[in-house]
Design a protein around this motif. Structure first.
Motif, PDB file in Angstrom:
ATOM      1  N   HIS A  25       0.843  -1.195   0.000  1.00  0.00           N
ATOM      2  CA  HIS A  25       0.000   0.000   0.000  1.00  0.00           C
ATOM      3  C   HIS A  25       0.882   1.249   0.000  1.00  0.00           C
ATOM      4  CE1 HIS A  25      -3.579  -2.436   1.088  1.00  0.00           C
ATOM      5  NE2 HIS A  25      -2.680  -3.169   1.708  1.00  0.00           N
ATOM      6  N   ILE A  26       0.493   2.232  -0.815  1.00  0.00           N
ATOM      7  CA  ILE A  26       1.191   3.521  -0.851  1.00  0.00           C
ATOM      8  C   ILE A  26       0.151   4.610  -0.638  1.00  0.00           C
ATOM      9  CG2 ILE A  26       2.595   5.106  -2.225  1.00  0.00           C
ATOM     10  CD1 ILE A  26       3.646   2.695  -3.766  1.00  0.00           C
ATOM     11  N   ASP A  27       0.304   5.392   0.438  1.00  0.00           N
ATOM     12  CA  ASP A  27      -0.690   6.427   0.696  1.00  0.00           C
ATOM     13  C   ASP A  27      -0.380   7.684  -0.119  1.00  0.00           C
ATOM     14  OD1 ASP A  27       1.204   8.050   1.977  1.00  0.00           O
ATOM     15  OD2 ASP A  27       0.484   7.624   3.992  1.00  0.00           O
ATOM     16  N   PRO A  28      -1.294   8.663  -0.141  1.00  0.00           N
ATOM     17  CA  PRO A  28      -1.110   9.852  -0.974  1.00  0.00           C
ATOM     18  C   PRO A  28       0.137  10.679  -0.666  1.00  0.00           C
ATOM     19  CG  PRO A  28      -3.393   9.649  -0.318  1.00  0.00           C
ATOM     20  CD  PRO A  28      -2.627   8.636   0.482  1.00  0.00           C
ATOM     21  N   SER A  29       0.710  10.492   0.519  1.00  0.00           N
ATOM     22  CA  SER A  29       1.926  11.239   0.856  1.00  0.00           C
ATOM     23  C   SER A  29       3.184  10.529   0.375  1.00  0.00           C
ATOM     24  CB  SER A  29       2.010  11.437   2.375  1.00  0.00           C
ATOM     25  OG  SER A  29       2.245  10.199   3.033  1.00  0.00           O
ATOM     26  N   GLY A  30       3.024   9.291  -0.133  1.00  0.00           N
ATOM     27  CA  GLY A  30       4.176   8.526  -0.606  1.00  0.00           C
ATOM     28  C   GLY A  30       4.690   7.516   0.402  1.00  0.00           C
ATOM     29  N   ASP A 200      -8.233  -0.599  -3.187  1.00  0.00           N
ATOM     30  CA  ASP A 200      -7.527   0.545  -2.601  1.00  0.00           C
ATOM     31  C   ASP A 200      -8.087   1.880  -3.093  1.00  0.00           C
ATOM     32  OD1 ASP A 200      -6.662   0.339  -5.190  1.00  0.00           O
ATOM     33  OD2 ASP A 200      -4.539   0.678  -4.744  1.00  0.00           O
ATOM     34  N   TYR A 201      -9.390   1.913  -3.379  1.00  0.00           N
ATOM     35  CA  TYR A 201      -9.986   3.134  -3.933  1.00  0.00           C
ATOM     36  C   TYR A 201      -9.835   4.341  -3.014  1.00  0.00           C
ATOM     37  CZ  TYR A 201     -14.039   2.548  -0.814  1.00  0.00           C
ATOM     38  OH  TYR A 201     -14.854   2.440   0.286  1.00  0.00           O
ATOM     39  N   LYS A 202      -9.744   4.126  -1.712  1.00  0.00           N
ATOM     40  CA  LYS A 202      -9.603   5.250  -0.786  1.00  0.00           C
ATOM     41  C   LYS A 202      -8.280   5.992  -1.006  1.00  0.00           C
ATOM     42  CE  LYS A 202     -12.625   3.623   2.931  1.00  0.00           C
ATOM     43  NZ  LYS A 202     -12.727   3.290   4.375  1.00  0.00           N
ATOM     44  N   GLU A 203      -7.253   5.272  -1.423  1.00  0.00           N
ATOM     45  CA  GLU A 203      -5.974   5.919  -1.721  1.00  0.00           C
ATOM     46  C   GLU A 203      -6.117   6.842  -2.931  1.00  0.00           C
ATOM     47  OE1 GLU A 203      -2.858   3.066  -2.194  1.00  0.00           O
ATOM     48  OE2 GLU A 203      -3.215   2.129  -0.232  1.00  0.00           O
ATOM     49  N   LYS A 204      -6.899   6.415  -3.916  1.00  0.00           N
ATOM     50  CA  LYS A 204      -7.107   7.239  -5.106  1.00  0.00           C
ATOM     51  C   LYS A 204      -7.949   8.466  -4.773  1.00  0.00           C
ATOM     52  CE  LYS A 204      -5.005   3.909  -7.218  1.00  0.00           C
ATOM     53  NZ  LYS A 204      -4.881   2.925  -6.142  1.00  0.00           N
ATOM     54  N   GLU A 205      -8.940   8.281  -3.909  1.00  0.00           N
ATOM     55  CA  GLU A 205      -9.748   9.407  -3.438  1.00  0.00           C
ATOM     56  C   GLU A 205      -8.873  10.431  -2.734  1.00  0.00           C
ATOM     57  OE1 GLU A 205     -14.337   8.900  -2.279  1.00  0.00           O
ATOM     58  OE2 GLU A 205     -12.951   7.939  -0.915  1.00  0.00           O
ATOM     59  N   ALA A 206      -8.007   9.925  -1.861  1.00  0.00           N
ATOM     60  CA  ALA A 206      -7.132  10.809  -1.101  1.00  0.00           C
ATOM     61  C   ALA A 206      -6.151  11.538  -2.017  1.00  0.00           C
ATOM     62  CB  ALA A 206      -6.369  10.002  -0.044  1.00  0.00           C
ATOM     63  N   PHE A 207      -5.692  10.860  -3.066  1.00  0.00           N
ATOM     64  CA  PHE A 207      -4.775  11.483  -4.018  1.00  0.00           C
ATOM     65  C   PHE A 207      -5.443  12.680  -4.680  1.00  0.00           C
ATOM     66  CE2 PHE A 207      -2.835  12.229  -8.078  1.00  0.00           C
ATOM     67  CZ  PHE A 207      -1.481  12.001  -7.884  1.00  0.00           C
ATOM     68  N   LEU A 208      -6.686  12.512  -5.138  1.00  0.00           N
ATOM     69  CA  LEU A 208      -7.395  13.614  -5.784  1.00  0.00           C
ATOM     70  C   LEU A 208      -7.647  14.767  -4.815  1.00  0.00           C
ATOM     71  CD1 LEU A 208      -9.987  11.637  -7.932  1.00  0.00           C
ATOM     72  CD2 LEU A 208      -8.111  13.063  -8.782  1.00  0.00           C
ATOM     73  N   ALA A 209      -7.975  14.403  -3.569  1.00  0.00           N
ATOM     74  CA  ALA A 209      -8.239  15.447  -2.577  1.00  0.00           C
ATOM     75  C   ALA A 209      -6.966  16.250  -2.271  1.00  0.00           C
ATOM     76  CB  ALA A 209      -8.790  14.811  -1.297  1.00  0.00           C
ATOM     77  N   ARG A 210      -5.857  15.559  -2.244  1.00  0.00           N
ATOM     78  CA  ARG A 210      -4.602  16.222  -1.843  1.00  0.00           C
ATOM     79  C   ARG A 210      -3.888  16.903  -2.999  1.00  0.00           C
ATOM     80  NH1 ARG A 210      -0.254  13.726   2.417  1.00  0.00           N
ATOM     81  NH2 ARG A 210       1.120  15.520   2.524  1.00  0.00           N
ATOM     82  N   TYR A 211      -3.910  16.288  -4.178  1.00  0.00           N
ATOM     83  CA  TYR A 211      -3.108  16.801  -5.289  1.00  0.00           C
ATOM     84  C   TYR A 211      -3.944  17.319  -6.456  1.00  0.00           C
ATOM     85  CZ  TYR A 211       0.506  14.319  -2.721  1.00  0.00           C
ATOM     86  OH  TYR A 211       1.349  13.890  -1.752  1.00  0.00           O
ATOM     87  N   GLY A 212      -5.256  17.249  -6.342  1.00  0.00           N
ATOM     88  CA  GLY A 212      -6.099  17.709  -7.430  1.00  0.00           C
ATOM     89  C   GLY A 212      -5.871  19.162  -7.806  1.00  0.00           C
ATOM     90  N   GLN A 213      -5.491  19.993  -6.833  1.00  0.00           N
ATOM     91  CA  GLN A 213      -5.270  21.401  -7.116  1.00  0.00           C
ATOM     92  C   GLN A 213      -4.065  21.625  -8.038  1.00  0.00           C
ATOM     93  OE1 GLN A 213      -4.464  23.377  -3.433  1.00  0.00           O
ATOM     94  NE2 GLN A 213      -2.696  22.115  -2.916  1.00  0.00           N
ATOM     95  N   ALA A 214      -3.167  20.655  -8.098  1.00  0.00           N
ATOM     96  CA  ALA A 214      -2.011  20.781  -8.988  1.00  0.00           C
ATOM     97  C   ALA A 214      -2.378  20.408 -10.413  1.00  0.00           C
ATOM     98  CB  ALA A 214      -0.873  19.864  -8.511  1.00  0.00           C
ATOM     99  N   MET A 215      -3.516  19.759 -10.589  1.00  0.00           N
ATOM    100  CA  MET A 215      -3.956  19.310 -11.904  1.00  0.00           C
ATOM    101  C   MET A 215      -4.827  20.396 -12.517  1.00  0.00           C
ATOM    102  SD  MET A 215      -4.591  15.466 -10.562  1.00  0.00           S
ATOM    103  CE  MET A 215      -5.989  15.156 -11.610  1.00  0.00           C
ATOM    104  N   THR A 216      -4.210  21.445 -12.957  1.00  0.00           N
ATOM    105  CA  THR A 216      -4.941  22.590 -13.502  1.00  0.00           C
ATOM    106  C   THR A 216      -4.079  23.333 -14.498  1.00  0.00           C
ATOM    107  OG1 THR A 216      -6.209  24.546 -12.885  1.00  0.00           O
ATOM    108  CG2 THR A 216      -4.160  24.165 -11.687  1.00  0.00           C
ATOM    109  N   LEU A 217      -4.683  24.253 -15.231  1.00  0.00           N
ATOM    110  CA  LEU A 217      -3.964  25.087 -16.187  1.00  0.00           C
ATOM    111  C   LEU A 217      -3.883  26.511 -15.670  1.00  0.00           C
ATOM    112  CD1 LEU A 217      -5.423  23.862 -19.601  1.00  0.00           C
ATOM    113  CD2 LEU A 217      -3.262  23.246 -18.533  1.00  0.00           C
TER     114      LEU A 217
END
Length: 217
Positions: A25-30, A200-217
């Motif tokens: 398992h790898i959490d959103p912080s790495g 492990d869908y919760k890890e993917k949810e957490a990734f979007l919550a934490r890093y989604g703001q970087a996915m922008t133009l």
């Protein structure tokens, strides 16, 4: 524990317990954790990590890329932009010669829309078979508030910015929306269905919550 995977030194924690199988398992912080059955030897743990080495390195690199996202977008040849979880120079994604900044912004967004539509279409084909569902249609749109949606008429919508995410995160959003074809709300049955395809869908949810703001133009 530590292990060398190619040119990367990976540190991870081993958690032993009364389980039958070893899992990674790898959490959103790495932070990486290997959950292993009691009395599992170090050799077995190391072998399992090596077996999944390329996938582990890829996921950790995607997390690091999102963490170090540039705050100011530079619309020039060497400006860095996310695509499928990795940063690329702008000229690797679109034609930059002779283009104004306004044209580059327009072309880059157009690239993301096209890429997102292609990838989402491919992933829907995979997971609709597993889930035994068929959406009536899907479209790509721009949204600041949601990554995807499913209407009662079985029409799916996905945010074009998903083209910036790692493929496994895109898979989560696709699975999430396809599961809404079976359960329109977020009750236990819905989450059990999501988990049956992506434990492990919760890890993917957490990734979007934490890093989604970087996915922008």
């Amino acid at each position: 524990m530590k292990i060398e995977l190619g040119q990367h030194i990976i540190e991870f924690h081993v958690e032993y317990g009364p389980r039958k199988k070893l899992s990674i398992h790898i959490d959103p912080s790495g932070l990486m954790t290997v959950k292993a059955p009691n009395h599992t030897s170090d050799d077995v743990v190391m072998s399992a990590v090596k077996q999944h080495g390329s996938k582990i390195v890829k996921q950790l690199q995607a997390i690091e890329a999102a963490r170090t996202a540039p705050k100011v977008r530079e619309y020039q040849e060497e400006g860095k932009f996310l695509h499928l979880g990795k940063y690329h120079a702008l000229h690797e994604l679109i034609e930059t010669n002779g283009r104004t900044e306004e044209e580059l912004q327009h072309d880059l967004k157009k690239f993301y829309f096209a890429s997102c539509k292609k990838v989402i279409g491919e992933r829907i084909k995979i997971y609709q078979k597993q889930l035994k569902v068929t959406p009536k249609s899907y479209i790509i749109e721009e949204s600041r508030t949601k990554w995807g949606s499913c209407s009662s008429a079985k029409h799916l919508t996905f945010n074009y910015r998903l083209a910036m995410a790692p493929i496994e995160v895109i898979d989560y959003v696709v699975i999430h929306e396809l599961c809404h074809l079976l359960h329109m709300n977020h009750d236990r049955s819905f989450w059990r269905r999501v988990g049956s395809v992506m434990p492990d869908y919760k890890e993917k949810e957490a990734f979007l919550a934490r890093y989604g703001q970087a996915m922008t133009l």
